[in-house]
Design an enzyme around this catalytic site. Structure first.
Site, short mmCIF file in Angstrom:
data_model
loop_
_atom_site.label_atom_id
_atom_site.label_comp_id
_atom_site.label_asym_id
_atom_site.label_seq_id
_atom_site.Cartn_x
_atom_site.Cartn_y
_atom_site.Cartn_z
N LYS A 158 2.48 26.41 117.94
CA LYS A 158 2.00 26.97 116.67
C LYS A 158 3.03 26.74 115.57
CE LYS A 158 -0.53 29.17 113.68
NZ LYS A 158 0.18 29.83 112.68
N HIS A 200 2.70 23.28 114.48
CA HIS A 200 1.48 23.22 113.66
C HIS A 200 1.80 23.64 112.22
CE1 HIS A 200 -1.71 25.42 111.58
NE2 HIS A 200 -2.56 24.56 112.10
N ASN A 201 2.53 24.74 112.09
CA ASN A 201 2.83 25.22 110.74
C ASN A 201 3.76 24.27 110.00
OD1 ASN A 201 1.34 27.44 111.56
ND2 ASN A 201 2.62 28.87 110.44
N GLU A 256 1.71 21.64 108.80
CA GLU A 256 0.95 22.19 107.66
C GLU A 256 1.80 22.09 106.37
OE1 GLU A 256 -0.74 26.20 108.47
OE2 GLU A 256 0.30 26.86 106.67
N SER A 285 -4.32 30.03 114.69
CA SER A 285 -4.34 29.44 113.35
C SER A 285 -5.76 29.45 112.77
CB SER A 285 -3.85 28.00 113.38
OG SER A 285 -4.00 27.42 112.10
C1 6PG Z 1 -2.37 29.36 110.05
C2 6PG Z 1 -1.34 29.50 108.96
C3 6PG Z 1 -0.82 30.90 108.96
C4 6PG Z 1 -0.17 31.30 107.67
C5 6PG Z 1 1.14 30.65 107.45
C6 6PG Z 1 1.54 30.62 106.00
O1 6PG Z 1 -2.14 28.53 110.89
O2 6PG Z 1 -3.36 30.07 110.00
O3 6PG Z 1 -0.29 28.63 109.18
O4 6PG Z 1 -0.03 31.05 110.09
O5 6PG Z 1 -1.02 31.09 106.62
O6 6PG Z 1 2.08 31.40 108.16
O7 6PG Z 1 2.82 30.25 106.02
P1 6PG Z 1 3.76 30.27 104.77
O8 6PG Z 1 3.66 31.65 104.16
O9 6PG Z 1 5.10 30.04 105.38
O10 6PG Z 1 3.28 29.21 103.87
#
Ligand code: 6PG
Length: 479
Positions: A183, A186-187, A190, A128
């Site tokens: 991960k 984590h997302n 996010e 990430s």
């Molecule tokens: C990270 C982000 C990366 C990516 C996402 C965006 O941890 O660096 O999460 O993995 O920017 O996949 O996800 P979306 O396109 O689903 O918003």
């Protein structure tokens, strides 16, 4: 020359990771399916680096010392399987294959099992931090074959982000798909953080009628306190970018959120495993609803929305929005950790929750001071059933509660949708309710489907059924 690692895939993430490895003294070989991409990379971005360009997979594998270490950075899904099929015959027992993309954890689990039969050591590594992180220090969540980790651990710790105490944000997570699972969570978190910040922004802009600069300043100020995080920081920055005519760039961006799928996987996994991951799931749905732009335009014409004046009692309401954001964030992380606890049980992973919080302190998108508080909570009690049982978080929620309710009511009065903040509050109220109205649901289920129920005043191993539409007698049911 014998290279230490091969990077397969030179998109933004792959090329930045390759440069990052090279910066840290590793001999890197690179390959991309389209030869011109490889050429362009070594001639430009990597011109000053000792990176070996390869134009066939045979050349790539041949450039490596043994055991060979191949790092894939490809789009999640079928492409990864195709690359594995392509590389399989060229690899030997003991070689290490690493998927650094955003793969679905069940795919990683499957690939790990398959490759074990060929004695190829497989790792699924969550990475990430976006392109900036990949280049200068991402947060790294490795999982897969435990025997594959020791030989590559040093390489990954060298390129990882470092927290303020100097510790690299890179630690073994667990077997099989565990790294990619963490991960994925984590997302999901996010998604939740982003939705919460968006709701706070709308409350300030529409509910309080605040000017863009004041909102930017407010986020900057919040970034000095318990909400301090990368996402709050970039939000303040976004709110200061203007067009040539002085209007806010943000106001020109189409309000239809995209998604690549990791948030949806997180929510689907929660539904599958029965974890009440309400906030992240609402955040996924909020993106879906936002993407129905044309339908929303039609509905706004058809259903309207009575105009309401922005509220003027700004200072206390602003404090309330702050508290709502903070409290909801606590709920979101508590839910995310609940889900990881469930997954650990289901997949037999020994997830160290405090260490996971440490992994996310720097380099990744959800990095924040808040993660130190989570680490401290798991240090106090490694078997903590939920963050909400920790004194620090329980007190923080209690202190934020009045403001949180006030902010949700502001949203209700102002017709501002708050799917994340309000669902977090409902979860909080539900989670701390010793009694819920689910007895009525059980009675209804028994009424129309004879699904039976338990009684609180009798042995709960026993099931009962009432002849609701007949004589209303209650009978025991053998199960
Ligand atoms: C990270 C982000 C990366 C990516 C996402 C965006 O941890 O660096 O999460 O993995 O920017 O996949 O996800 P979306 O396109 O689903 O918003």
């Amino acid at each position: 020359m014998s290279c230490d690692i091969a990077v397969y895939g030179l998109g933004v993430m792959g090329s930045n990771i390759a440069l990052n490895f090279a910066d840290h003294g590793l001999q890197v070989a690179v390959y991309n399916r389209t030869p011109s991409v490889t050429r362009e990379f070594v001639d430009n971005l990597a011109a000053d680096q000792a990176i070996t360009a390869c134009y066939s997979v045979e050349e790539l594998i041949g450039a490596l010392s043994t055991p060979r270490v191949v790092f894939l950075m490809a789009k999640a899904g079928r492409v990864v399987d195709l690359i594995i099929e392509q590389l399989g015959p060229l690899l030997e027992p003991g070689d290490i294959l690493i998927d650094g993309g955003n793969s679905y954890f069940q795919d990683t689990q499957r690939r790990w099992t398959q490759l074990r039969e060929q004695q190829i050591r497989y790792l699924g590594v969550g990475i990430s931090g976006g392109e900036e992180g990949a280049r200068h220090g991402p947060s790294i969540m490795p999982g897969g074959d435990p025997a594959a980790w020791p030989p590559v651990e040093d390489m990954f710790r060298r390129i990882a982000a470092r927290a303020d105490d100097g510790e690299p944000c890179c630690r073994w997570v667990g077997e099989g798909g565990a790294g990619h699972y963490v991960k994925m969570i984590h997302n999901g978190i996010e998604y939740g953080d982003m939705q919460l910040i968006a709701e706070a922004w709308q409350l300030m802009r529409d509910g309080l009628g605040m000017a863009d600069d004041d909102i930017a300043d407010t986020f900057t100020e919040w970034n000095r306190g318990p909400l301090s995080s990368y996402l709050v920081d970039i939000t303040a920055d976004i709110l200061r970018v203007r067009e040539a005519d002085g209007s806010l760039r943000l106001d020109h961006i189409l309000d239809a959120a995209g998604q690549k799928g990791t948030g949806r996987w997180t929510a689907a996994d929660a539904l599958e495993t029965g974890v009440p991951l309400t906030l992240i799931t609402e955040a996924v749905f909020a993106r879906v609803l936002s993407s129905m732009k044309n339908e929303r335009i039609a509905a706004s014409a058809r259903l309207g929305r009575a105009p309401v004046d922005a509220e003027t009692d700004r200072a206390p309401l602003l404090a309330a929005i702050h508290d709502a954001l903070y409290a909801s964030k606590i709920i979101s992380y508590a839910q995310g950790f609940l889900q990881m606890r469930e997954a650990a049980g289901e997949h037999d992973w020994q997830l160290a929750f405090g260490d996971i919080a440490l992994l996310w302190r720097a380099g990744c998108i959800i990095r924040s001071t808040f993660l130190d508080d989570i680490k401290r909570a798991f240090d106090r009690d490694p078997a903590l059933p939920s963050l909400l049982f920790d004194d620090f978080f329980a007190d923080a929620l209690q202190q934020a509660e009045d403001g949180w309710r006030e902010a949700v009511m502001l949203g209700i009065r102002q017709r501002i949708p708050l799917p994340a903040m309000s669902s977090a509050l409902s979860f909080y109220d539900g989670y701390r309710s010793a009694v819920l109205p689910a007895n009525l649901l059980q009675a209804q289920r028994d009424y129309f489907g004879a699904h039976t129920y338990r009684r609180i005043d009798r042995d709960q191993a026993l099931a009962w059924h009432t002849h609701w539409t007949g004589d209303r007698a209650e009978v025991p049911v053998d199960e």
